[in-house]
Design a protein around this motif. Structure first.
Motif, mmCIF file in Angstrom:
data_model
loop_
_atom_site.group_PDB
_atom_site.id
_atom_site.type_symbol
_atom_site.label_atom_id
_atom_site.label_comp_id
_atom_site.label_asym_id
_atom_site.label_seq_id
_atom_site.Cartn_x
_atom_site.Cartn_y
_atom_site.Cartn_z
ATOM 1 N N SER A 155 4.085 -6.484 2.804
ATOM 2 C CA SER A 155 3.276 -5.345 3.238
ATOM 3 C C SER A 155 2.442 -4.789 2.091
ATOM 4 N N VAL A 156 3.032 -4.712 0.905
ATOM 5 C CA VAL A 156 2.296 -4.201 -0.249
ATOM 6 C C VAL A 156 1.172 -5.159 -0.631
ATOM 7 N N PHE A 157 1.379 -6.460 -0.424
ATOM 8 C CA PHE A 157 0.304 -7.411 -0.697
ATOM 9 C C PHE A 157 -0.879 -7.165 0.244
ATOM 10 N N SER A 171 -6.275 -4.538 0.858
ATOM 11 C CA SER A 171 -7.059 -3.471 1.460
ATOM 12 C C SER A 171 -7.620 -2.518 0.412
ATOM 13 N N GLN A 172 -6.758 -2.068 -0.535
ATOM 14 C CA GLN A 172 -7.156 -1.029 -1.478
ATOM 15 C C GLN A 172 -7.696 -1.557 -2.800
ATOM 16 N N ILE A 222 -11.830 -2.344 0.957
ATOM 17 C CA ILE A 222 -12.435 -1.011 1.020
ATOM 18 C C ILE A 222 -13.129 -0.620 -0.293
ATOM 19 N N PRO A 223 -12.512 -0.864 -1.473
ATOM 20 C CA PRO A 223 -13.235 -0.533 -2.719
ATOM 21 C C PRO A 223 -14.527 -1.316 -2.909
#
Length: 291
Positions: free
Chosen positions: A80-82, A87-88, A92-93
């Motif tokens: 999940s953290v991967f 994503s972050q 998105i960035p």
């Protein structure tokens, strides 16, 4: 590596491909932006990631408001953290960087947020992402605000606002430490953080690591901003002393292969990287002042 946290030997391509496909598209767009706008692209990208990581720490790490399922790693928390890292740190960035570099305003921010809202609903439908207490409505409404914050932040940096420049240097340190330690854990089972309060040891780890990397980033940033060239080595000593305390009280759980001293090359690399970020940001301010 077929371990608890290693890469799964049975990766579900159907679940992984949307993440990979999105990453390829975003990296291509980043490449075009770099070609058009130069090195400023990556300096802004680190600021965009840093601002996103502040949000992600509370929403995912602490409150578990959603979870990803790219099915790359066997451990569900690691997996999940991967997904969150993609994503972050990527999707998105990079979008925030593109919107800012090309000076695209609110209309484009809302369009981009709406596209991500559609992607989120598709990910939910495909079973590779799940909202818990988060919602797609929050995604669509919060993202344009995030894009605006990034654009305003970058403009303030170029205008020489020292506080924003200093925090931007901190972001460079923070995300570097955070991402390096993530892959140290995933690939080498190296440096798991623990204090024994939470039953879910990896949930506890991902709450503690950003705190450790935040403190390390503050030490590194202060060293970069205020130390003379002759005393830069003092930052490394302070970081090593901080590590020694955490190892002594077993907050950091080393592996049999890696120990306290194998953190030193990581500190050296990040300290060097932080110096580079400071130099680049100051150069951009000087160029703008001379125009």
């Amino acid at each position: 590596m077929n371990t608890l946290i290693g890469i799964s030997s049975r990766i579900n391509i159907n679940k992984s491909m949307p993440f990979i496909f999105l990453a390829i598209i975003h990296f291509l767009l980043l490449g075009v932006t770099f070609y058009k706008k130069g090195n400023k692209t990556f300096s802004l990208l680190f600021i965009s990631i840093g601002i996103g990581y502040v949000f992600e720490y509370f929403v995912l790490n602490v409150f578990k408001m959603y979870k990803y399922n790219p099915n790359i790693f066997k451990n569900k928390w690691i997996d999940s953290v991967f997904g969150a890292l993609l994503s972050q740190s990527v999707y998105i960035p990079i979008s925030a960087t593109i919107l800012t570099m090309f000076k695209l305003g609110w209309k484009w921010r809302i369009v981009a947020a709406s596209i991500y809202g559609v992607i989120e609903r598709l990910f939910i439908h495909w079973g590779i992402y799940k909202n818990k207490t988060w919602s797609t409505f929050l995604t669509i409404t919060a993202m344009p605000i995030y894009f605006y914050i990034v654009a305003k932040w970058w403009d303030d940096v170029l205008n020489g606002e020292r506080v924003k420049i200093y925090i931007s240097i901190f972001f460079g340190y923070w995300i570097s430490y955070t991402n390096i330690l993530y892959f140290c854990l995933v690939l080498f089972k190296k440096y798991r953080f623990q204090i024994g309060i939470l039953k879910e040891k990896y949930w506890e780890h991902f709450i503690l690591v950003p705190i450790y990397t935040c403190i390390s980033a503050i030490i590194g940033s202060v060293n970069t901003i205020y130390s003379s060239q002759e005393s830069k080595w003092k930052g490394l000593l302070v970081l090593h002393a901080f590590d020694r305390v955490l190892f002594k009280y077993k907050v950091i759980k080393p592996s049999t292969k890696f120990n306290l001293y194998s953190l030193i090359p990581i500190h050296l690399f990040v300290l060097f990287f932080g110096e580079n970020i400071k130099s680049r940001l100051n150069d951009y301010v000087a160029i703008r002042d001379n125009q």
